[in-house]
Design a protein around this motif. Structure first.
Motif, PDB file in Angstrom:
ATOM      1  N   ASN A 167       3.978  -2.461   7.198  1.00 55.36           N
ATOM      2  CA  ASN A 167       5.179  -1.824   7.723  1.00 55.36           C
ATOM      3  C   ASN A 167       5.744  -0.830   6.713  1.00 55.36           C
ATOM      4  O   ASN A 167       5.847  -1.134   5.523  1.00 55.36           O
ATOM      5  N   LEU A 168       6.128   0.334   7.200  1.00 58.88           N
ATOM      6  CA  LEU A 168       6.724   1.360   6.357  1.00 58.88           C
ATOM      7  C   LEU A 168       8.074   0.867   5.831  1.00 58.88           C
ATOM      8  O   LEU A 168       8.925   0.439   6.602  1.00 58.88           O
ATOM      9  N   VAL A 169       8.244   0.905   4.489  1.00 57.42           N
ATOM     10  CA  VAL A 169       9.514   0.452   3.918  1.00 57.42           C
ATOM     11  C   VAL A 169      10.220   1.517   3.086  1.00 57.42           C
ATOM     12  O   VAL A 169      11.444   1.547   3.049  1.00 57.42           O
ATOM     13  N   THR A 170       9.477   2.376   2.389  1.00 54.54           N
ATOM     14  CA  THR A 170      10.134   3.435   1.620  1.00 54.54           C
ATOM     15  C   THR A 170       9.321   4.720   1.724  1.00 54.54           C
ATOM     16  O   THR A 170       8.119   4.687   1.974  1.00 54.54           O
ATOM     17  N   TRP A 171      10.016   5.829   1.511  1.00 53.46           N
ATOM     18  CA  TRP A 171       9.369   7.136   1.472  1.00 53.46           C
ATOM     19  C   TRP A 171      10.232   8.082   0.670  1.00 53.46           C
ATOM     20  O   TRP A 171      11.423   7.857   0.499  1.00 53.46           O
ATOM     21  N   ARG A 172       9.581   9.123   0.154  1.00 53.54           N
ATOM     22  CA  ARG A 172      10.322  10.096  -0.631  1.00 53.54           C
ATOM     23  C   ARG A 172       9.552  11.412  -0.671  1.00 53.54           C
ATOM     24  O   ARG A 172       8.333  11.428  -0.737  1.00 53.54           O
ATOM     25  N   ASP A 178       0.839  -1.189   0.000  1.00 49.50           N
ATOM     26  CA  ASP A 178       0.000   0.000   0.000  1.00 49.50           C
ATOM     27  C   ASP A 178       0.875   1.241   0.000  1.00 49.50           C
ATOM     28  O   ASP A 178       2.028   1.197   0.417  1.00 49.50           O
ATOM     29  N   GLY A 179       0.306   2.352  -0.432  1.00 39.15           N
ATOM     30  CA  GLY A 179       1.040   3.600  -0.427  1.00 39.15           C
ATOM     31  C   GLY A 179       0.132   4.785  -0.168  1.00 39.15           C
ATOM     32  O   GLY A 179      -1.092   4.692  -0.313  1.00 39.15           O
ATOM     33  N   CYS A 189       4.956   4.085  -9.393  1.00 46.00           N
ATOM     34  CA  CYS A 189       6.233   3.483  -9.817  1.00 46.00           C
ATOM     35  C   CYS A 189       6.910   2.777  -8.646  1.00 46.00           C
ATOM     36  O   CYS A 189       7.458   1.683  -8.805  1.00 46.00           O
ATOM     37  N   GLU A 190       6.846   3.387  -7.475  1.00 45.61           N
ATOM     38  CA  GLU A 190       7.457   2.769  -6.289  1.00 45.61           C
ATOM     39  C   GLU A 190       6.704   1.498  -5.895  1.00 45.61           C
ATOM     40  O   GLU A 190       7.320   0.486  -5.552  1.00 45.61           O
ATOM     41  N   LEU A 191       5.376   1.526  -5.948  1.00 48.23           N
ATOM     42  CA  LEU A 191       4.588   0.329  -5.632  1.00 48.23           C
ATOM     43  C   LEU A 191       4.910  -0.807  -6.598  1.00 48.23           C
ATOM     44  O   LEU A 191       5.062  -1.960  -6.182  1.00 48.23           O
ATOM     45  N   LEU A 192       5.016  -0.491  -7.883  1.00 46.94           N
ATOM     46  CA  LEU A 192       5.334  -1.513  -8.880  1.00 46.94           C
ATOM     47  C   LEU A 192       6.734  -2.081  -8.665  1.00 46.94           C
ATOM     48  O   LEU A 192       6.963  -3.290  -8.833  1.00 46.94           O
ATOM     49  N   TRP A 193       7.675  -1.227  -8.279  1.00 42.15           N
ATOM     50  CA  TRP A 193       9.030  -1.698  -8.001  1.00 42.15           C
ATOM     51  C   TRP A 193       9.029  -2.651  -6.799  1.00 42.15           C
ATOM     52  O   TRP A 193       9.673  -3.704  -6.839  1.00 42.15           O
ATOM     53  N   LEU A 194       8.289  -2.301  -5.757  1.00 40.37           N
ATOM     54  CA  LEU A 194       8.208  -3.177  -4.579  1.00 40.37           C
ATOM     55  C   LEU A 194       7.568  -4.516  -4.929  1.00 40.37           C
ATOM     56  O   LEU A 194       8.004  -5.568  -4.458  1.00 40.37           O
ATOM     57  N   GLY A 239       5.278  13.766  -2.476  1.00 43.09           N
ATOM     58  CA  GLY A 239       5.863  12.789  -1.575  1.00 43.09           C
ATOM     59  C   GLY A 239       4.990  11.561  -1.463  1.00 43.09           C
ATOM     60  O   GLY A 239       3.793  11.596  -1.766  1.00 43.09           O
ATOM     61  N   TYR A 240       5.602  10.462  -1.049  1.00 40.40           N
ATOM     62  CA  TYR A 240       4.840   9.227  -0.852  1.00 40.40           C
ATOM     63  C   TYR A 240       5.489   8.377   0.230  1.00 40.40           C
ATOM     64  O   TYR A 240       6.685   8.499   0.520  1.00 40.40           O
ATOM     65  N   PHE A 241       4.664   7.548   0.842  1.00 40.53           N
ATOM     66  CA  PHE A 241       5.083   6.487   1.752  1.00 40.53           C
ATOM     67  C   PHE A 241       4.608   5.177   1.156  1.00 40.53           C
ATOM     68  O   PHE A 241       3.520   5.118   0.575  1.00 40.53           O
ATOM     69  N   THR A 242       5.392   4.108   1.299  1.00 41.52           N
ATOM     70  CA  THR A 242       4.930   2.785   0.882  1.00 41.52           C
ATOM     71  C   THR A 242       5.077   1.817   2.048  1.00 41.52           C
ATOM     72  O   THR A 242       6.009   1.917   2.857  1.00 41.52           O
ATOM     73  N   PHE A 243       4.125   0.901   2.105  1.00 36.14           N
ATOM     74  CA  PHE A 243       4.071  -0.102   3.168  1.00 36.14           C
ATOM     75  C   PHE A 243       4.029  -1.488   2.543  1.00 36.14           C
ATOM     76  O   PHE A 243       3.346  -1.709   1.551  1.00 36.14           O
TER      77      PHE A 243
END
Length: 168
Positions: free
Chosen positions: A38-43, A11-12, A67-72, A30-34
């Motif tokens: 659990n929080l794993v990336t942010w920018r 999720d993001g 793009c970040e969700l697809l990468w994860l 900005g974004y957060f991804t979980f």
């Protein structure tokens, strides 16, 4: 500290501050991804150029979050954990969500046409969806704009970020 939530859902949260830079009027996104809750990336990043309208700034921020969700998702697949559920990218701007979900391109959105086709393809494949989240529940606000200290600490709790030196 990561917690076990019994799933590996991805999720993001994505947000943008339209023309928030008072000197150059550039937007910040900005974004957060979980993963698994659990929080794993942010920018957080100031855009290279100014956006003319808020929905464009929000939409472009959503594209970066996607793009970040697809990468994860690809990373987890390569590690042997194929995600089975649809990914969520929570956004607090209904106009940006409408641009992403609208199959018809309008003249006023041509400048985001490339991003729109990318997102349309992934939406049709049901890779992700855009649930609306109220602005007061938008976690990514702390990456894009000034918020009150109370809201900041509430966000830290929701992100799972705690002070390891705080007395228990």
């Amino acid at each position: 500290m990561f917690s076990k939530h019994g799933h590996l859902n991805i999720d993001g949260y994505s947000d943008a501050d339209w023309a928030g830079n008072v000197t150059y009027r550039k937007s910040t996104s900005g974004y957060f991804t979980f993963v698994g809750g659990n929080l794993v990336t942010w920018r957080s990043k100031k855009r290279e150029c100014s956006s003319f309208i808020q929905r464009e700034a929000e939409f472009r921020g959503m594209t970066k979050g996607i793009c970040e969700l697809l990468w994860l998702r690809k990373l987890l697949t390569e590690l042997g954990y194929k995600p089975t559920s649809t990914m969520n990218l929570f956004c607090d701007n209904k106009a940006a969500i409408a641009i992403a979900q609208n199959p018809v391109q309008h003249d006023r959105t041509k400048h985001v046409e490339v991003d729109r086709h990318f997102i349309k393809q992934k939406l049709e494949a049901k890779v992700f969806q855009f649930p609306f989240v109220k602005s007061e529940d938008q976690l990514a606000d702390i990456l894009t704009k000034a918020i009150s200290s109370k809201a900041f600490h509430i966000s830290l709790d929701q992100l799972g970020i705690g002070d390891i030196y705080a007395p228990t």
